[in-house]
Design an enzyme around this catalytic site. Sequence first.
Site, mmCIF file in Angstrom:
data_model
loop_
_atom_site.group_PDB
_atom_site.id
_atom_site.type_symbol
_atom_site.label_atom_id
_atom_site.label_comp_id
_atom_site.label_asym_id
_atom_site.label_seq_id
_atom_site.Cartn_x
_atom_site.Cartn_y
_atom_site.Cartn_z
ATOM 1 N N ASP A 23 0.835 -1.202 0.000
ATOM 2 C CA ASP A 23 0.000 0.000 0.000
ATOM 3 C C ASP A 23 0.872 1.255 0.000
ATOM 4 O O ASP A 23 0.362 2.377 -0.043
ATOM 5 C CB ASP A 23 -1.015 -0.007 1.151
ATOM 6 N N SER A 24 2.215 1.059 -0.015
ATOM 7 C CA SER A 24 3.130 2.179 -0.255
ATOM 8 C C SER A 24 2.904 2.753 -1.645
ATOM 9 O O SER A 24 3.415 3.827 -1.974
ATOM 10 C CB SER A 24 4.585 1.739 -0.077
ATOM 11 N N ASP B 244 -1.048 -6.059 -0.186
ATOM 12 C CA ASP B 244 -1.513 -5.448 1.073
ATOM 13 C C ASP B 244 -3.019 -5.263 1.068
ATOM 14 O O ASP B 244 -3.582 -4.743 0.099
ATOM 15 C CB ASP B 244 -0.881 -4.055 1.235
ATOM 16 N N LYS C 140 -1.295 -9.436 2.729
ATOM 17 C CA LYS C 140 -0.559 -9.020 3.938
ATOM 18 C C LYS C 140 -1.449 -8.073 4.732
ATOM 19 O O LYS C 140 -2.123 -7.238 4.150
ATOM 20 C CB LYS C 140 0.754 -8.328 3.570
ATOM 21 N N GLU D 215 -1.584 -5.664 8.545
ATOM 22 C CA GLU D 215 -0.788 -5.073 9.620
ATOM 23 C C GLU D 215 -1.448 -5.304 10.977
ATOM 24 O O GLU D 215 -2.663 -5.127 11.114
ATOM 25 C CB GLU D 215 -0.645 -3.556 9.392
ATOM 26 N N GLU E 183 9.047 -4.304 10.649
ATOM 27 C CA GLU E 183 9.462 -2.995 10.132
ATOM 28 C C GLU E 183 9.997 -2.100 11.238
ATOM 29 O O GLU E 183 9.337 -1.864 12.253
ATOM 30 C CB GLU E 183 8.281 -2.319 9.415
HETATM 31 O O1 KIV Z 1 3.559 -1.151 1.672
HETATM 32 C C1 KIV Z 1 4.752 -1.478 1.745
HETATM 33 O O2 KIV Z 1 5.587 -1.159 0.893
HETATM 34 C C2 KIV Z 1 5.177 -2.283 2.888
HETATM 35 C C3 KIV Z 1 6.635 -2.538 3.071
HETATM 36 C C4 KIV Z 1 7.291 -1.334 3.614
HETATM 37 C C5 KIV Z 1 6.901 -3.739 3.887
HETATM 38 O O3 KIV Z 1 4.355 -2.698 3.664
#
Ligand code: KIV
Length: 286
Positions: free
Chosen positions: A66-67, A105, A135, A137, A204
């Site tokens: 989600d980055s 994510d 994934k 969190e 992280e």
């Molecule tokens: O969204 C992302 O890029 C991440 C990484 C920093 C692990 O969750």
Amino acid sequence: MKRITKFAVHFKCRKMKESHIFTKVTTHVLQAMKQKGEKISMLTAYDYSYARILDRAGIDVILVGDSASNVMAGHKTTLPITLDQMIYHASSVMRAVSRALVVVDLPFGTYQGNSKEALNSAIRIMKESSANAVKIEGGREILESVERILSAGIPVMGHLGLTPQSINKFGTYVVRATDTQEAHKLLDDAKLLSQAGCFAIVLEKIPSKLASQVTKAVTVPTIGIGAGANVDGQVLVLHDMLGITQEFSPRFLRRYHNMDAEIFNAVARYIDDVKSRDFPNETEQY
Ligand code: KIV
């Protein structure tokens, strides 16, 4: 090793001239890599073109993170990105990938506090993008969501430590779990996620000593970002390690290129060539 043989699927990479036989990376392959002590490489990607390069280069895991909210859309946080947008990015990546395991994510607001919604979100990602895993969190507070998603046969990667979707709770992006209480909670959360059946856990921005402790305490691979060397694998955001983003410079980031300057210079040369009528020349027209 037996498990690898059982689950590995051999893929012929059509694009390569030599008939190179690749082993498709599965969650079971990652588990075997931990057991053998072979480090896992993971990078983010959000589109077809970059994912194709990463897969050809042999990356083990591609994270459609989600980055994307930051590096693709220019938002300050990861919070605004939607499920539809994540599915768009994940589908683009999936069209490019033959070998890597692709993890997506679940974005903010699609799984917290409602395990039924978490399952529906995960199912949409798997159905509409054909990705391999999701994934999410958090630790104990999202355990019900983790268990519900797993019960549908969807592999889940955990994410502990600095969890950017909780930035408004933390207030800053500083190193997490530096005090004993938070460190204990993180270790407990990692054990819970591992016991629940997560196939890997991202750690992280936590002290390397704690990351090492977690890695020894859980049976599944740990993938670190700013968590030191004593983890089972490493992940970086692609745009950061390629030097496309310039403003983000944490200690843990190793830059492998300065693509901001490379692209800037190429575009500046193109502009000059157009303005000076050098482009196109005789051989570049019909
Ligand atoms: O969204 C992302 O890029 C991440 C990484 C920093 C692990 O969750």
